[in-house]
Enzyme design. Structure first.
Site, PDB file in Angstrom:
ATOM      1  CD  GLN A   1      -2.995   0.754   0.316  1.00  0.00           C
ATOM      2  OE1 GLN A   1      -3.271  -0.380  -0.057  1.00  0.00           O
ATOM      3  NE2 GLN A   1      -3.647   1.585   0.208  1.00  0.00           N
ATOM      4  CG  PHE A   2       1.645   3.902  -3.697  1.00  0.00           C
ATOM      5  CD1 PHE A   2       1.685   5.116  -3.692  1.00  0.00           C
ATOM      6  CD2 PHE A   2       0.822   3.130  -4.254  1.00  0.00           C
ATOM      7  CE1 PHE A   2       0.679   5.723  -4.776  1.00  0.00           C
ATOM      8  CE2 PHE A   2      -0.351   3.499  -5.198  1.00  0.00           C
ATOM      9  CZ  PHE A   2       0.112   4.879  -5.484  1.00  0.00           C
ATOM     10  CB  THR A   3      -1.934   5.385  -0.654  1.00  0.00           C
ATOM     11  OG1 THR A   3      -2.440   4.130  -0.140  1.00  0.00           O
ATOM     12  CG2 THR A   3      -2.214   5.444  -2.272  1.00  0.00           C
TER      13      THR A   3
END
Length: 143
Positions: A76-78
């Site tokens: 989950q890069f966010t």
């Protein structure tokens, strides 16, 4: 590394509209969203895995290691998004895929080496996550 950890009774992830989930667990267990930043290391990935395996979030102050509870781990890069300025978040603190993917894989590999049952999504794919948060219980971990 940063992780959002949710205690779940069930969780699954589908990818790019494929029929059926590519990863799913039946709880009690943990659904874990993992974010990686530029300075993160393989040792931090191992430390995060050990923390996830041993943190006492489940019923009766039990850990996944105590109960043999499964984990669903999703990149989950966010989690490294920054929306403090303006209306559009920036993702510059998130590590690029060639850095992040091996570290997320290292978290999963270490969990499995510790004896965990781990389901995953697919790195970089368009994923849809479904879960039933138990409690609800959600925790932010950073290592």
């Amino acid at each position: 590394m940063r992780a959002v950890v949710q205690v779940v009774t069930e969780a699954s992830v589908t990818v790019d509209g494929e029929s059926g989930p590519v990863g799913s667990i039946l709880g009690p267990g943990l659904c874990v969203l993992v974010g990686v930043t530029h300075q993160d290391t393989p040792e931090q990935a191992r430390a995060l895995a050990r923390k996830l395996w041993s943190v006492r979030l489940l019923d009766g102050e039990k850990s996944c290691s105590d109960l043999g509870a499964p984990l669903l781990v999703i990149s989950q890069f966010t989690l490294y998004g920054d929306a403090r300025k303006g209306r559009r978040p920036t993702w510059s603190a998130a590590a690029p895929g060639e850095v992040a993917e091996p570290l997320v894989d290292a978290v999963v590999a270490e969990l499995r080496a510790l004896g965990a049952t781990v389901a995953t999504g697919r790195f970089g794919a368009d994923m849809k996550v479904s879960l039933v948060n138990d409690g609800p219980m959600t925790l932010l971990l950073e290592v």
